[in-house]
Design a protein around this motif. Sequence first.
Motif, mmCIF file in Angstrom:
data_model
loop_
_atom_site.group_PDB
_atom_site.id
_atom_site.type_symbol
_atom_site.label_atom_id
_atom_site.label_comp_id
_atom_site.label_asym_id
_atom_site.label_seq_id
_atom_site.Cartn_x
_atom_site.Cartn_y
_atom_site.Cartn_z
ATOM 1 N N UNK A 50 -6.763 11.746 -16.915
ATOM 2 C CA UNK A 50 -6.531 12.609 -17.935
ATOM 3 C C UNK A 50 -7.933 12.767 -18.867
ATOM 4 N N UNK A 51 -7.965 13.901 -19.547
ATOM 5 C CA UNK A 51 -9.060 13.766 -20.400
ATOM 6 C C UNK A 51 -8.568 13.386 -21.760
ATOM 7 N N UNK A 52 -9.456 13.188 -22.978
ATOM 8 C CA UNK A 52 -9.017 12.768 -24.082
ATOM 9 C C UNK A 52 -9.940 13.651 -24.997
ATOM 10 N N UNK A 53 -9.929 13.317 -26.700
ATOM 11 C CA UNK A 53 -10.218 14.059 -27.604
ATOM 12 C C UNK A 53 -11.920 14.451 -27.330
ATOM 13 N N UNK A 54 -12.606 13.199 -26.927
ATOM 14 C CA UNK A 54 -13.794 13.321 -26.764
ATOM 15 C C UNK A 54 -14.307 14.371 -25.584
ATOM 16 N N UNK A 55 -13.656 14.288 -24.348
ATOM 17 C CA UNK A 55 -13.601 15.382 -23.470
ATOM 18 C C UNK A 55 -13.589 16.659 -23.856
ATOM 19 N N UNK A 66 -6.481 23.967 -27.561
ATOM 20 C CA UNK A 66 -5.685 22.985 -26.664
ATOM 21 C C UNK A 66 -4.228 23.247 -27.018
ATOM 22 N N UNK A 67 -4.065 23.245 -28.377
ATOM 23 C CA UNK A 67 -2.370 23.715 -28.461
ATOM 24 C C UNK A 67 -1.891 24.916 -27.951
ATOM 25 N N UNK A 68 -2.939 26.025 -27.982
ATOM 26 C CA UNK A 68 -2.609 27.316 -27.162
ATOM 27 C C UNK A 68 -2.184 27.087 -25.772
ATOM 28 N N UNK A 69 -3.118 26.224 -25.372
ATOM 29 C CA UNK A 69 -2.725 25.893 -23.748
ATOM 30 C C UNK A 69 -1.775 25.293 -23.453
ATOM 31 N N UNK A 70 -1.260 24.184 -24.539
ATOM 32 C CA UNK A 70 -0.097 23.339 -24.220
ATOM 33 C C UNK A 70 1.253 24.349 -24.270
ATOM 34 N N UNK A 71 1.164 25.153 -25.289
ATOM 35 C CA UNK A 71 2.207 26.260 -25.677
ATOM 36 C C UNK A 71 2.201 27.010 -24.487
ATOM 37 N N UNK A 72 1.320 27.545 -23.810
ATOM 38 C CA UNK A 72 1.548 28.342 -22.597
ATOM 39 C C UNK A 72 1.883 27.945 -21.327
ATOM 40 N N UNK A 73 1.977 26.472 -21.501
ATOM 41 C CA UNK A 73 2.284 25.715 -20.129
ATOM 42 C C UNK A 73 1.236 25.516 -19.188
ATOM 43 N N UNK A 74 0.056 25.645 -19.695
ATOM 44 C CA UNK A 74 -1.165 25.073 -18.887
ATOM 45 C C UNK A 74 -1.730 23.863 -18.718
ATOM 46 N N UNK A 75 -1.282 23.192 -20.013
ATOM 47 C CA UNK A 75 -1.517 21.534 -20.293
ATOM 48 C C UNK A 75 -0.537 21.169 -20.415
ATOM 49 N N UNK A 76 -0.685 19.549 -20.467
ATOM 50 C CA UNK A 76 0.462 18.917 -20.746
ATOM 51 C C UNK A 76 0.073 17.616 -21.183
ATOM 52 N N UNK A 77 0.718 16.723 -22.244
ATOM 53 C CA UNK A 77 0.269 15.463 -22.593
ATOM 54 C C UNK A 77 0.468 14.352 -21.611
ATOM 55 N N UNK A 79 -0.388 10.170 -21.099
ATOM 56 C CA UNK A 79 -0.959 8.438 -21.505
ATOM 57 C C UNK A 79 -1.707 8.843 -22.751
ATOM 58 N N UNK A 80 -1.405 9.466 -23.763
ATOM 59 C CA UNK A 80 -2.356 9.753 -24.802
ATOM 60 C C UNK A 80 -3.250 10.883 -24.668
ATOM 61 N N UNK A 81 -3.596 11.446 -23.766
ATOM 62 C CA UNK A 81 -4.481 12.423 -23.436
ATOM 63 C C UNK A 81 -3.832 13.421 -22.850
ATOM 64 N N UNK A 82 -4.546 14.329 -22.006
ATOM 65 C CA UNK A 82 -3.973 15.572 -21.603
ATOM 66 C C UNK A 82 -4.495 15.821 -20.119
ATOM 67 N N UNK A 83 -3.515 16.670 -19.412
ATOM 68 C CA UNK A 83 -4.150 17.075 -18.062
ATOM 69 C C UNK A 83 -3.687 18.536 -17.664
ATOM 70 N N UNK A 84 -4.213 19.201 -16.817
ATOM 71 C CA UNK A 84 -3.826 20.493 -16.413
ATOM 72 C C UNK A 84 -2.389 20.245 -15.952
ATOM 73 N N UNK A 85 -1.719 21.682 -16.150
ATOM 74 C CA UNK A 85 -0.429 21.979 -15.239
ATOM 75 C C UNK A 85 -0.874 23.069 -14.322
#
Length: 209
Positions: A50-55, A66-77, A79-85
Amino acid sequence: MWFIIDDQMADDRRIRRLPLATVGLWVKLCVIHSKGVSMQAKDITAYPGYFDKLDLKDAGGTMKQLQQLIDSGLMEEHDGGWRPVYAEGICREPRVLTEEQREARRKAGSKGGRRKAANQKAKQTFGDLPENSQANGEQNSSETGSKPSSKLLEDSQAKTWHKTDTDTDIPSPTPPAGTAKQTASEAPDAFAAIAETYPGTIGAKGRKA
């Protein structure tokens, strides 16, 4: 490894409702994640999955985007980071190749490169042939043209004379040696000769006994 975007992505409503800058950030984060997964296949510690805030910061993005991408269902949390859906009609999950598959691809690429180089060399060689032929023709033409016209005439005549002497050589008769031309004073007296033959005739000098 490739990050594959579907050719219908631009028509998806989730993408169309996002700002263009956020869509660009989504592409960059997906590429970062795909590269990390590829590195992870070789070394498990190279990428956590997964990628983190530094990435996110390195990609030039913000938490709002990033929140816009999460709300659109294109990213997800994760292990403390995020990864694409990976969503149907938007993008595909990258496939991790085995070492044998990567080696086969390297060999295929090397073989294709050698074949391409050989084809290019063959085309260059074939393309040089007309130029060489033309150059040879021009050289022969220049050599013939530089030969004096008198020399060409001599060569032509020599061939003609040789043929005439060989094929139609008819000897000419030698005229007989002529006798010396007599003058009037040296010519014999024909009348006197007749008078001597026939005595008793009347000649120019009178009768002879």
